[in-house]
Design a protein around this motif. Structure first.
Motif, mmCIF file in Angstrom:
data_model
loop_
_atom_site.group_PDB
_atom_site.id
_atom_site.type_symbol
_atom_site.label_atom_id
_atom_site.label_comp_id
_atom_site.label_asym_id
_atom_site.label_seq_id
_atom_site.Cartn_x
_atom_site.Cartn_y
_atom_site.Cartn_z
ATOM 1 N N MET A 86 0.832 -1.212 0.000
ATOM 2 C CA MET A 86 0.000 0.000 0.000
ATOM 3 C C MET A 86 0.863 1.257 0.000
ATOM 4 S SD MET A 86 -2.954 -0.825 2.788
ATOM 5 C CE MET A 86 -4.124 -2.142 2.601
ATOM 6 N N GLU A 89 1.742 2.655 -3.336
ATOM 7 C CA GLU A 89 0.606 3.089 -4.150
ATOM 8 C C GLU A 89 0.277 4.565 -3.974
ATOM 9 O OE1 GLU A 89 -2.762 0.625 -3.205
ATOM 10 O OE2 GLU A 89 -1.638 -1.229 -3.537
ATOM 11 N N ILE A 96 -7.317 10.034 -0.761
ATOM 12 C CA ILE A 96 -7.593 8.594 -0.697
ATOM 13 C C ILE A 96 -8.939 8.305 -0.049
ATOM 14 C CG2 ILE A 96 -5.160 7.922 -0.634
ATOM 15 C CD1 ILE A 96 -5.599 7.470 2.458
ATOM 16 N N ASP A 97 -9.423 7.107 -0.323
ATOM 17 C CA ASP A 97 -10.514 6.494 0.422
ATOM 18 C C ASP A 97 -9.892 5.287 1.108
ATOM 19 O OD1 ASP A 97 -12.506 8.265 -0.514
ATOM 20 O OD2 ASP A 97 -12.732 7.098 -2.343
ATOM 21 N N LYS A 111 -7.849 -1.295 3.904
ATOM 22 C CA LYS A 111 -8.235 -1.087 2.506
ATOM 23 C C LYS A 111 -7.806 0.329 2.128
ATOM 24 C CE LYS A 111 -12.409 -3.936 2.541
ATOM 25 N NZ LYS A 111 -13.875 -3.929 2.374
ATOM 26 N N GLN A 113 -7.572 3.079 -1.476
ATOM 27 C CA GLN A 113 -7.624 3.364 -2.905
ATOM 28 C C GLN A 113 -7.522 4.863 -3.115
ATOM 29 O OE1 GLN A 113 -11.587 1.518 -3.397
ATOM 30 N NE2 GLN A 113 -12.174 3.395 -4.456
ATOM 31 N N LYS A 114 -6.817 5.265 -4.180
ATOM 32 C CA LYS A 114 -6.693 6.676 -4.510
ATOM 33 C C LYS A 114 -8.010 7.165 -5.099
ATOM 34 C CE LYS A 114 -2.696 8.030 -6.401
ATOM 35 N NZ LYS A 114 -1.442 8.023 -7.180
ATOM 36 N N GLN A 115 -8.301 8.431 -4.847
ATOM 37 C CA GLN A 115 -9.529 9.025 -5.410
ATOM 38 C C GLN A 115 -9.286 9.430 -6.849
ATOM 39 O OE1 GLN A 115 -10.807 12.260 -2.913
ATOM 40 N NE2 GLN A 115 -11.553 10.893 -1.332
#
Length: 115
Positions: A86, A89, A96-97, A111, A113-115
């Motif tokens: 991570m 990334e 991010i979310d 968890k 993930q990029k927005q």
């Protein structure tokens, strides 16, 4: 004195009628919706911004909004990451979310993930 009693009685009557109206309107409501919404809140992602990436320590500093599943307000704090991949990334400034959980007593991003 008589006028005061009339006003008091009218106030009580209005309050009682409002309560009965509210109770009547709630008969057809699905009361399990709150439980479903609570479960969904536990799975929902929080929003944040990366402030620091510490690959040596396996940690991210994130300025985030409320973490509903942990009952925390928005703030800036340091999190461990579940998967060291991570860290590669994201970079400082990324929006991010993410989902954070208590893992072995430490707040951990599980968890991301990029927005």
């Amino acid at each position: 004195m008589n006028k005061a009693l009339v006003i008091f009685a009218m106030g009580c009557a209005l309050a009682a009628s409002g309560a009965s109206y509210a109770a009547d309107n709630m008969q057809n409501m699905d009361m399990s919706a709150g439980a479903k919404q609570g479960a969904a809140a536990n799975d929902s992602m929080s929003h944040g911004e990366i402030k620091k990436v510490d690959t040596a320590a396996g940690k991210l500093t994130i300025k985030h909004g409320p973490l509903e599943n942990l009952g925390m307000e928005g703030m800036t704090m340091v999190f461990k990451v579940k998967d060291p991949a991570m860290l590669s990334e994201v970079e400082v400034g990324d929006k991010i979310d993410f989902v954070a959980e208590q893992v072995d007593g430490a707040l951990t991003v599980v968890k991301l993930q990029k927005q």
